[in-house]
Design a protein around this motif. Structure first.
Motif, PDB file in Angstrom:
ATOM      1  N   ILE A 379       0.829  -1.213   0.000  1.00 32.24           N
ATOM      2  CA  ILE A 379       0.000   0.000   0.000  1.00 32.24           C
ATOM      3  C   ILE A 379       0.863   1.263   0.000  1.00 32.24           C
ATOM      4  O   ILE A 379       0.391   2.342  -0.371  1.00 32.24           O
ATOM      5  CB  ILE A 379      -0.986   0.030   1.191  1.00 32.24           C
ATOM      6  N   LEU A 380       2.146   1.160   0.379  1.00 30.88           N
ATOM      7  CA  LEU A 380       3.013   2.333   0.313  1.00 30.88           C
ATOM      8  C   LEU A 380       3.458   2.621  -1.121  1.00 30.88           C
ATOM      9  O   LEU A 380       4.043   3.660  -1.394  1.00 30.88           O
ATOM     10  CB  LEU A 380       4.241   2.157   1.219  1.00 30.88           C
ATOM     11  N   ASP A 381       3.135   1.706  -2.062  1.00 34.79           N
ATOM     12  CA  ASP A 381       3.408   1.980  -3.463  1.00 34.79           C
ATOM     13  C   ASP A 381       2.338   2.861  -4.089  1.00 34.79           C
ATOM     14  O   ASP A 381       2.512   3.337  -5.214  1.00 34.79           O
ATOM     15  CB  ASP A 381       3.519   0.669  -4.260  1.00 34.79           C
ATOM     16  N   TYR A 382       1.250   3.067  -3.380  1.00 31.11           N
ATOM     17  CA  TYR A 382       0.198   3.957  -3.881  1.00 31.11           C
ATOM     18  C   TYR A 382       0.585   5.402  -3.603  1.00 31.11           C
ATOM     19  O   TYR A 382       0.998   5.756  -2.485  1.00 31.11           O
ATOM     20  CB  TYR A 382      -1.144   3.632  -3.241  1.00 31.11           C
ATOM     21  N   GLN A 383       0.422   6.242  -4.617  1.00 31.57           N
ATOM     22  CA  GLN A 383       0.820   7.646  -4.484  1.00 31.57           C
ATOM     23  C   GLN A 383       0.074   8.323  -3.329  1.00 31.57           C
ATOM     24  O   GLN A 383       0.651   9.143  -2.599  1.00 31.57           O
ATOM     25  CB  GLN A 383       0.535   8.386  -5.797  1.00 31.57           C
ATOM     26  N   SER A 384      -1.180   7.993  -3.137  1.00 32.02           N
ATOM     27  CA  SER A 384      -1.961   8.619  -2.074  1.00 32.02           C
ATOM     28  C   SER A 384      -1.376   8.297  -0.701  1.00 32.02           C
ATOM     29  O   SER A 384      -1.373   9.145   0.204  1.00 32.02           O
ATOM     30  CB  SER A 384      -3.420   8.154  -2.144  1.00 32.02           C
ATOM     31  N   HIS A 385      -0.884   7.062  -0.556  1.00 33.50           N
ATOM     32  CA  HIS A 385      -0.307   6.658   0.722  1.00 33.50           C
ATOM     33  C   HIS A 385       1.047   7.335   0.937  1.00 33.50           C
ATOM     34  O   HIS A 385       1.378   7.736   2.061  1.00 33.50           O
ATOM     35  CB  HIS A 385      -0.154   5.136   0.769  1.00 33.50           C
ATOM     36  N   GLN A 386       1.819   7.456  -0.137  1.00 34.89           N
ATOM     37  CA  GLN A 386       3.076   8.187  -0.046  1.00 34.89           C
ATOM     38  C   GLN A 386       2.817   9.638   0.366  1.00 34.89           C
ATOM     39  O   GLN A 386       3.557  10.216   1.172  1.00 34.89           O
ATOM     40  CB  GLN A 386       3.820   8.136  -1.373  1.00 34.89           C
ATOM     41  N   HIS A 387       1.760  10.206  -0.179  1.00 39.87           N
ATOM     42  CA  HIS A 387       1.408  11.593   0.136  1.00 39.87           C
ATOM     43  C   HIS A 387       1.067  11.747   1.622  1.00 39.87           C
ATOM     44  O   HIS A 387       1.366  12.781   2.233  1.00 39.87           O
ATOM     45  CB  HIS A 387       0.222  12.025  -0.728  1.00 39.87           C
ATOM     46  N   LYS A 388       0.470  10.718   2.216  1.00 38.35           N
ATOM     47  CA  LYS A 388       0.141  10.780   3.644  1.00 38.35           C
ATOM     48  C   LYS A 388       1.375  10.675   4.520  1.00 38.35           C
ATOM     49  O   LYS A 388       1.533  11.434   5.487  1.00 38.35           O
ATOM     50  CB  LYS A 388      -0.805   9.619   4.011  1.00 38.35           C
ATOM     51  N   LEU A 389       2.251   9.717   4.208  1.00 39.41           N
ATOM     52  CA  LEU A 389       3.297   9.346   5.160  1.00 39.41           C
ATOM     53  C   LEU A 389       4.687   9.896   4.878  1.00 39.41           C
ATOM     54  O   LEU A 389       5.448  10.160   5.813  1.00 39.41           O
ATOM     55  CB  LEU A 389       3.381   7.813   5.252  1.00 39.41           C
ATOM     56  N   MET A 390       5.055  10.064   3.621  1.00 44.07           N
ATOM     57  CA  MET A 390       6.444  10.430   3.345  1.00 44.07           C
ATOM     58  C   MET A 390       6.784  11.871   3.755  1.00 44.07           C
ATOM     59  O   MET A 390       7.852  12.105   4.327  1.00 44.07           O
ATOM     60  CB  MET A 390       6.786  10.172   1.874  1.00 44.07           C
ATOM     61  N   PRO A 391       5.937  12.870   3.500  1.00 45.65           N
ATOM     62  CA  PRO A 391       6.245  14.200   4.045  1.00 45.65           C
ATOM     63  C   PRO A 391       6.272  14.196   5.585  1.00 45.65           C
ATOM     64  O   PRO A 391       7.031  14.950   6.188  1.00 45.65           O
ATOM     65  CB  PRO A 391       5.098  15.078   3.513  1.00 45.65           C
ATOM     66  N   MET A 392       5.476  13.317   6.184  1.00 44.53           N
ATOM     67  CA  MET A 392       5.488  13.194   7.642  1.00 44.53           C
ATOM     68  C   MET A 392       6.814  12.609   8.116  1.00 44.53           C
ATOM     69  O   MET A 392       7.393  13.080   9.108  1.00 44.53           O
ATOM     70  CB  MET A 392       4.332  12.296   8.091  1.00 44.53           C
ATOM     71  N   LEU A 393       7.303  11.610   7.396  1.00 43.86           N
ATOM     72  CA  LEU A 393       8.603  11.030   7.737  1.00 43.86           C
ATOM     73  C   LEU A 393       9.694  12.088   7.597  1.00 43.86           C
ATOM     74  O   LEU A 393      10.604  12.189   8.434  1.00 43.86           O
ATOM     75  CB  LEU A 393       8.881   9.830   6.834  1.00 43.86           C
ATOM     76  N   ALA A 394       9.604  12.895   6.544  1.00 48.47           N
ATOM     77  CA  ALA A 394      10.572  13.983   6.357  1.00 48.47           C
ATOM     78  C   ALA A 394      10.482  14.983   7.507  1.00 48.47           C
ATOM     79  O   ALA A 394      11.502  15.494   7.987  1.00 48.47           O
ATOM     80  CB  ALA A 394      10.323  14.688   5.023  1.00 48.47           C
ATOM     81  N   SER A 395       9.272  15.247   7.980  1.00 49.89           N
ATOM     82  CA  SER A 395       9.079  16.192   9.081  1.00 49.89           C
ATOM     83  C   SER A 395       9.697  15.676  10.371  1.00 49.89           C
ATOM     84  O   SER A 395      10.235  16.450  11.164  1.00 49.89           O
ATOM     85  CB  SER A 395       7.586  16.466   9.283  1.00 49.89           C
ATOM     86  N   VAL A 396       9.607  14.356  10.600  1.00 48.45           N
ATOM     87  CA  VAL A 396      10.221  13.785  11.809  1.00 48.45           C
ATOM     88  C   VAL A 396      11.711  14.098  11.817  1.00 48.45           C
ATOM     89  O   VAL A 396      12.272  14.507  12.844  1.00 48.45           O
ATOM     90  CB  VAL A 396      10.012  12.258  11.884  1.00 48.45           C
ATOM     91  N   TYR A 397      12.351  13.901  10.676  1.00 49.40           N
ATOM     92  CA  TYR A 397      13.787  14.195  10.587  1.00 49.40           C
ATOM     93  C   TYR A 397      14.046  15.690  10.817  1.00 49.40           C
ATOM     94  O   TYR A 397      14.984  16.072  11.527  1.00 49.40           O
ATOM     95  CB  TYR A 397      14.335  13.756   9.234  1.00 49.40           C
ATOM     96  N   ALA A 398      13.229  16.528  10.209  1.00 50.63           N
ATOM     97  CA  ALA A 398      13.406  17.974  10.383  1.00 50.63           C
ATOM     98  C   ALA A 398      13.251  18.369  11.852  1.00 50.63           C
ATOM     99  O   ALA A 398      14.059  19.124  12.403  1.00 50.63           O
ATOM    100  CB  ALA A 398      12.380  18.731   9.526  1.00 50.63           C
ATOM    101  N   PHE A 399      12.215  17.834  12.501  1.00 59.14           N
ATOM    102  CA  PHE A 399      11.967  18.159  13.908  1.00 59.14           C
ATOM    103  C   PHE A 399      13.075  17.612  14.803  1.00 59.14           C
ATOM    104  O   PHE A 399      13.427  18.225  15.812  1.00 59.14           O
ATOM    105  CB  PHE A 399      10.627  17.580  14.360  1.00 59.14           C
ATOM    106  N   HIS A 400      13.604  16.441  14.453  1.00 61.27           N
ATOM    107  CA  HIS A 400      14.675  15.844  15.256  1.00 61.27           C
ATOM    108  C   HIS A 400      15.855  16.800  15.373  1.00 61.27           C
ATOM    109  O   HIS A 400      16.344  17.071  16.476  1.00 61.27           O
ATOM    110  CB  HIS A 400      15.122  14.530  14.615  1.00 61.27           C
ATOM    111  N   PHE A 401      16.294  17.332  14.233  1.00 62.93           N
ATOM    112  CA  PHE A 401      17.472  18.200  14.259  1.00 62.93           C
ATOM    113  C   PHE A 401      17.151  19.563  14.882  1.00 62.93           C
ATOM    114  O   PHE A 401      17.992  20.151  15.567  1.00 62.93           O
ATOM    115  CB  PHE A 401      18.039  18.362  12.844  1.00 62.93           C
ATOM    116  N   ALA A 402      15.928  20.047  14.666  1.00 61.89           N
ATOM    117  CA  ALA A 402      15.557  21.346  15.244  1.00 61.89           C
ATOM    118  C   ALA A 402      15.483  21.278  16.763  1.00 61.89           C
ATOM    119  O   ALA A 402      15.964  22.173  17.462  1.00 61.89           O
ATOM    120  CB  ALA A 402      14.224  21.812  14.665  1.00 61.89           C
TER     121      ALA A 402
END
Length: 695
Positions: A379-402
């Motif tokens: 289900i992570l191969d679906y673009q809609s699912h990537q849209h839900k989770l991948m920017p969130m995963l990127a945000s976790v990394y951003a928040f970690h360093f901040a």
């Protein structure tokens, strides 16, 4: 390097458009030659990483984890291993309020007395290590994390930060070994964020050399006080200090001060005379924390129980302070309590790491639908699912360093007590706590939804994570109030900028390049849509800072206009939504700047390339989410907006390709995530899940 134009099967440019793009690319190249500082030389090497963007990045999760976890990895692993070795101290899925409270107490006692981890000493000696412990403990059980915070950061921290040597000498050992369990009694039934409006009073009685603590009305009952309902023996009580005078109108109000008030007998644990304690009852979450309500009826305490770092009362009833006014003393008092906001921001990122790890691993595991007569796809191969989770995963990394940077700043502040740094940490902790906890709260629901029906099973933890974390948005400062503090500080810094004052570190970009950010957008660069340009950190950071500067300038104009007819308070209220947007925009700018710094500093090439990819997704996703603002001021032309959208979707796909490695780099063992559908080994996930229900 010539910019690449994004082409997809959905879009076939005409010959005229091709010619326009060719002209734009040539202008861009000439501009770069004529003005080599346009893409900052400090960021040039980051652009080179985009050359390989079209190939799947290879990343070593262990090397990335080593960079992420830093120097306090060992102490966190000690916490994890201790609780893994004690199944009797692990929180079950179903547990009553009273049982959870007692379990939380045993967990904290075990951590301190058996595992030998003494968080309190790190509050003073090494705040960074304390915050690392807090994140790990919160991962075990959020109620435990909050109970530890009440004991050591709030109750203990108030004694250390607001008291003097006599208080530290008397209470330190008892607080550390948990003989002196305590509370932090600030919030009242009618007053929370408005601490200056607290109504509890502490009147000095010169005849007995005591303070008399009183709750004058029901609105002044201390409310939601952690550790009060069952376990607490002391409370740091915030009250208005009243001194008797010869003035027939009454007492002299010296403002809000903090007092140590015993609430239960140390030997019998019975409630002391004049103290009324009620249980606040079952909550939406965090039921391992015993929140109570306190009323004081002429409770007498020794004069020495005034935490007197910023103000003292002599035996004769004379008040002295090194600070000249009530407002100065109040600001100094609250300034010493920012550690609570720092730990909440840091711990909220820890919660989001767990949720995103579970959701990502399950989304890679779960297969559903697919091309006709072919195997089902993840289900992570679906673009809609990537849209839900991948920017969130990127945000976790951003928040970690901040938040890691915030922790470092706080630790430095505690060592040097630099006034400018204190102001910087105060504003940054308020903004990051508000922004990160609000984002995490929303994301927890998205993570649950992304796992479908199995996300609804209590064993997979989304419900408890969501309920326990929800209050992070409210305590240690309501998020809306904290964002207003950030906006107020921005306005102050804006004023300083035009009066020649010195700006705090966080606002440097306003000093260095405000005129650039406030200038009219370049109609040529507004159309640049090449991938190299869009993934250039200078473009991304400039876009974030341009938005903040525009918002700041426009709200200043609006406030001036409305102040003439509505007064300062009315004008602020009229512009409130604008001010909140300004604060969030500024915090996003700070987060991105720290992420770019972290990418640049990463020593491992493959990890650096992965972080660059994730950073680009974070930046472009945020720009796309607010594309209307950029379009309204012609900062981004229609063709560029479309290119940003397409590239954001493509970067989400690229991040999906290394999603497993990215969540593995958080280095959270299965016994910490504790969700069958989120196990590291896909082969074991369904086995453990079905075993849980009895198969």
């Amino acid at each position: 390097m010539e910019s690449k134009v994004i082409h997809t099967t959905e879009y076939n440019p005409t010959a005229e458009e091709d010619q326009d793009q060719s002209i734009i690319r040539r202008i861009q190249r000439l501009t770069l030659h004529l003005n080599p500082t346009l893409p900052s030389r400090q960021l040039d090497h980051l652009q080179l990483l985009t050359c390989s963007a079209r190939a799947k990045i290879s990343v070593n999760a262990q090397q990335l984890s080593d960079y992420m976890r830093g120097k306090h990895r060992d102490i966190q692993e000690r916490v994890f291993e201790y609780f893994n070795s004690r199944p009797d101290l692990q929180t079950p899925i179903e547990i009553s309020k009273d049982e959870h409270r007692e379990l939380c107490l045993r967990q904290l006692l075990g951590l301190v007395r058996e595992a030998g981890i003494r968080p309190f000493r790190y509050v003073v000696e090494d705040p960074e290590k304390y915050f690392a412990i807090a994140e790990a403990v919160g991962s075990v059980d959020m109620s435990l994390g909050i109970k530890m915070g009440v004991q050591y950061s709030l109750w203990g921290g108030s004694v250390l930060n607001l008291g003097t040597k006599k208080h530290r000498d008397k209470y330190f050992d008892g607080i550390e070994n948990m003989e002196y369990l305590g509370c932090f009694a600030m919030t009242e039934l009618h007053h929370g964020s408005n601490v200056q409006g607290l109504q509890t009073v502490a009147t000095f009685d010169p005849l007995t050399d005591e303070f008399v603590i009183n709750t004058p009305n029901d609105g002044a009952i201390k409310w939601w006080i952690g550790n009060a309902a069952v376990h607490g023996k002391f409370a740091t009580v915030f009250a208005k200090l009243m001194l008797p005078t010869h003035d027939p109108k009454g007492d002299s109000d010296m403002g809000v001060h903090a007092f140590i008030v015993p609430i239960r007998d140390l030997r019998t644990h019975k409630t002391l005379p004049g103290i009324e304690i009620q249980d606040c009852g079952h909550k939406v979450g965090l039921n391992g924390v015993d929140n109570g309500a306190l009323r004081f009826r002429s409770v007498r305490i020794p004069r020495d129980n005034l935490l007197n770092r910023f103000g003292d009362v002599s035996r004769e009833g004379i008040y002295t302070s090194s600070l000249p006014s009530i407002n100065k003393r109040f600001a100094a008092t609250l300034g010493e309590l920012v550690g609570g906001r720092v730990v909440l921001a840091h711990s909220s990122v820890g919660v989001l790491k767990i949720a995103v790890t579970i959701a990502t691993r399950y989304s890679l595991l779960r297969q559903q639908f697919g091309p006709p007569k072919q195997p089902e796809i993840s289900i992570l191969d679906y673009q809609s699912h990537q849209h839900k989770l991948m920017p969130m995963l990127a945000s976790v990394y951003a928040f970690h360093f901040a938040t890691l940077n915030l922790v470092e700043k706080y630790s430095e502040m505690k060592k040097c007590h630099d006034e400018q740094l204190m102001g910087d940490v105060h504003a940054l902790s308020a903004g990051l706590k508000a922004y990160v906890t609000s984002y995490t709260a929303k994301s927890l629901s998205i993570c649950r939804e992304s796992c479908g029906g199995h996300g609804y099973a209590a064993v997979n933890r989304f419900g408890s994570l969501r309920n326990d974390h929800d209050i992070f948005q409210t305590f240690e400062g309501d998020n809306t109030v904290l964002l207003q503090q950030v906006a107020a500080d921005l306005l102050k810094q804006y004023k300083e900028k035009f009066q020649g004052g010195t700006l705090a570190v966080t606002w440097n970009y306003l000093r260095e390049s405000m005129n650039t950010y406030l200038s009219q957008p370049n109609p040529v660069t507004a159309r640049w849509e090449g991938e190299d340009h869009l993934r250039n950190p200078k473009f991304q950071l400039d876009a974030f800072r341009y938005r903040t500067s525009r918002l700041l300038q426009s709200v200043v104009i609006r406030l001036r206009k409305h102040s003439k007819t509505l007064g300062s308070f009315g004008a602020w209220n009229r512009c409130l939504n604008h001010l909140l947007t300004l604060a969030e925009s500024h915090i996003e700018s700070v987060i991105l700047a720290k992420f770019i710094d972290a990418v640049r500093s990463c020593p491992d090439a493959s990890s650096r390339a992965a972080l660059k990819l994730v950073c680009d997704l974070y930046a472009l996703d945020r720009i796309w989410n607010d594309i209307g603002t950029y379009r309204n001021v012609d900062y981004v032309a229609p063709n560029k907006a479309k290119a940003i959208h397409k590239l954001t979707e493509y970067l989400s796909f690229q991040v999906r390709n290394i999603a497993r490695e990215l969540v593995d780099a958080f280095d959270l063992p299965d016994y910490v995530t504790r969700a069958p559908i989120g196990m590291q080994s896909p082969a074991e996930a369904y086995t453990h899940y079905t075993h849980y229900v009895g198969f």
